[in-house]
Design an enzyme around this catalytic site. Sequence first.
Site, short mmCIF file in Angstrom:
data_model
loop_
_atom_site.label_atom_id
_atom_site.label_comp_id
_atom_site.label_asym_id
_atom_site.label_seq_id
_atom_site.Cartn_x
_atom_site.Cartn_y
_atom_site.Cartn_z
N TYR A 39 0.82 -1.21 0.00
CA TYR A 39 0.00 0.00 0.00
C TYR A 39 0.86 1.26 0.00
CZ TYR A 39 -3.62 -3.31 1.61
OH TYR A 39 -4.49 -4.38 1.76
N HIS A 45 0.13 -11.92 1.16
CA HIS A 45 -0.75 -10.98 0.48
C HIS A 45 -1.12 -11.45 -0.92
CE1 HIS A 45 -1.55 -6.38 -0.12
NE2 HIS A 45 -2.61 -7.13 -0.33
#
Length: 403
Positions: free
Chosen positions: A64, A132
Amino acid sequence: MGSLSPASNRRPLHEVMPPLVLGTATFNSQYVSDPLNPDVLPALSIVSRTLELGINAFDTSPYYGPSETILGDALAHPSNASKYSRESYFLVTKAGRVAGDEFDYSAAWVRYSVCRSLERLHTPYLDLVYMHDVEFVSSDEVLEAVQELRRLRDAGIIRYVGISGYPVGVLCDLAEMILEKTGEPLDAVLSYSHFTIQNTTLGTSAVQRFTKAGVDVVLNASMLGMGLLTTRGADNGPMKAWHPSPSGLRDSIKDLVSVATEADEKLEVVAIRWALDNWARDGASRGGTSPWLPAGTRVGVSVMGVANVPELEETWRVFCSVIEGYNPKPSSAEMAEAHAWSLERRQKIQSLVEKMWAVLGEWKDYSWSSPGPGFVNTRRKEDRGVYPKSDGIYDKYIQKLEL
């Protein structure tokens, strides 16, 4: 909640997992134009207010953009560090996704990524780490990475291990495989955009599979479908450039805005209320615990994403109302009134969402492909497991772990 430090006895995750988590994917240029500018993204105010409200869990990822650094700096800011100890909040991050089409699930990279997260988040340990977006790599790569996370857990810098991703079927398959191959279940699985007013795939059958695979906690993230289920939709702002939803689905969502407006509601409020309320109950068997409910009561865990304090406070108000309706035995007249209002609100929202389902038609429960057609992992084989040593992470953390 008790001590969260790795030195304490390791309790089942559901006993320490808060029912509401602040997701910080929004601390990133994918959602806001300039996340490092406090006038655009008031991160310190958001994190401070989150803690003040008693929401003591945060989710981030190195993928992110600057999110880990922004969150870590906000938590370490004197205004927060002086009032909240590290043991008072639950910190979650991820590993393995390097960039949009670049993944490295090797043990060496996972180790480096986790240690880099420790540095960015100003913490000696992480409460939970996911691999992830597991659908982008092979099951063997996922297994290798999970085993490395468990080694880091045994070394004392991670407490719980999980996986995250988009396709619910893939997440179920991997949870089952990991239990079969290792004899140990995952602590957590995070699914996103699959328990929303548009897509309810993370429902009964998926929960049953996760339960059979021994997964302790299943989290529902992105109640707004990564910004799709909003008044502005995915065709405006930074999301327009990257959101994976097809044009037909986007057009249908615009129709939902009208349905909400005719009922004197906002689509965002309807979407958040429905997801929080229904997942609190439907995900309860794989949920966390709430200090606002009787001891031992489990509540489906939701991850919310906000970009400003008003959005945070609105989501918190909705969550509190959900909890008021969840409590079967209000202990006062005031609580009984709030309980009745919450149930009435639940019925109104459910009726409205059923109208929206009729409008969605074929787009109800639609999931886009992930990965998309033609996906290739751009991480070269010779670069997998190669990490920089110039940033000091190796000397400060990895070398000392002696793994």
